[in-house]
Write an enzyme that holds these catalytic residues in place. Structure first.
Site: not given
Ligand code: XIL
Length: 353
Positions: A266, A264, A151, A235, A199
């Site tokens: 969801d 990731e 990010e 996400h 990523n």
């Molecule tokens: C999130 C985790 O799911 C949480 O448990 C933590 O508190 C914060 O991070 N992008 C990412 C992940 O790359 O590492 C993040 O994960 C969600 C967003």
């Protein structure tokens, strides 16, 4: 035997065979498709039998949700704590799964001693190199792919402020993506076998952010900066996701000789006052999952699909949305497969046939 009777007997035999053949698990289908299908995990939950059993049965890839982040691995500047990350790697080894490592350079989930400390660029550069090298060497041969940088860009495609870039940075803030390049070079030296990924979230389709990611990785490829892939976090909060643009983005990234991992995934749903979702939303959610899996399978350079957790019992969406959204994952709170699971499985099975 009359033709109709023959056909009827064939149908009965087909039904008997179909009934006797259990549907494959997601993992079995993915293995047949040479696809990695993974989930982000919390090692503190491995002791919950349903958690471990579902994970090992359904996935051939795991990634620590938090266990390899700076906040966990670096209790202080002098030491490394690999206990949680090691638990994830051990689980993967026992169950014959691959591991994605996450993440080495990010402006979130860092310990306070780092974010509050008044370090000079020289000190930060030393700390970052030491971190990347120590962590990657610890896991060398055990982690297939690393999210080296996470990010780094905002939604307009501009570099985000971060301790590593410009606050005060590792000494390369005049050079744009130079600090990202440096991180990839250190990572490659530390473990030349590991696949190295950039990523990010929000650059999955076609937009200013994905254009900037594309321009950066194209430049890296042209100049021989060691990068192997781009992670598309995925996400999703919209049930009308445009997979055409995602397919096009995956195509242009893989045309550079890079792999794409969905890292990731969801698909969060709105919750009503009682914390429930609409049944029809679960079906629409399944179609989003189907679309994403299909978009990846269309391109042989898209080699992994991973969800951010796997059961609605444990998902970051609840706290992240302050309880307004949820039910984002393929298994419900009782580990029962949801329509989203069936859609993922169906899409992979149809791809192999
Ligand atoms: C999130 C985790 O799911 C949480 O448990 C933590 O508190 C914060 O991070 N992008 C990412 C992940 O790359 O590492 C993040 O994960 C969600 C967003």
């Amino acid at each position: 035997m009359p033709a109709f009777a023959y056909r009827f007997r064939s149908l009965l035999m087909f039904l008997a065979v179909a009934a006797a053949t259990p549907a494959p698990t997601l993992r079995q289908a993915a293995d047949r498709a040479s696809l990695l299908v993974g989930a982000a995990v919390r090692p503190s939950l491995f002791s919950e039998a349903a958690y471990s059993e579902t994970l090992a049965r359904e996935f051939n890839l795991v990634e620590p949700e938090d266990a390899m982040k700076w906040r966990v691995v670096r209790p202080n500047a002098e030491s490394f704590d690999f206990r949680q990350g090691d638990q994830v790697v051990r689980f993967a080894q026992v169950h014959g799964m691959k591991v994605r490592g996450h993440c080495l350079v990010w402006d979130h989930n860092n310990p306070e001693w780092l974010t509050q400390g008044q370090f000079t660029p020289g000190q930060l550069s030393y700390l970052l190199q030491e971190h990347i090298v120590t962590v990657m060497k610890h896991y060398a041969g055990q982690v297939l792919a690393w999210d080296v940088v996470n990010e780094a860009l905002d939604e307009n495609g501009h570099l985000r402020d971060s301790p590593w870039y410009n606050r005060p940075g590792i000494g390369l803030s005049e050079k744009g993506t130079g600090y990202i390049e440096q991180a990839f070079r250190w990572a490659h030296e530390a473990d030349p076998q590991a696949l190295l990924f950039y990523n990010d979230n929000g650059g999955e389709g076609l937009n200013p952010k994905s254009d900037a990611i594309y321009a950066m990785v194209q430049d890296f490829r042209q100049r021989g900066v060691p990068i192997n892939g781009v992670g598309l976090q995925m996400h999703i909060a919209q049930l009308d996701t445009n997979t055409v643009a995602i397919v096009a983005n995956i195509k242009r990234l893989t045309s550079l000789g890079l792999q794409v991992h969905i890292t990731e995934l969801d698909v969060s749903l709105p919750l009503d006052g009682g914390g429930q979702v609409k049944q029809e939303d679960l079906l629409r959610q399944a179609e989003v999952y189907r679309g994403i899996v299909g978009a990846c399978l269309q391109n042989s350079g898209c080699t992994a699909i991973q969800t951010w957790g796997f059961t609605d019992k444990y998902s970051w969406i609840g706290s992240h949305s302050h309880g307004t959204r949820g039910a984002a994952l393929p298994f419900d709170r009782a580990y029962k497969p949801k329509p989203a699971y069936a859609a993922m499985l169906d899409e992979i099975v149809r791809h192999v046939e």
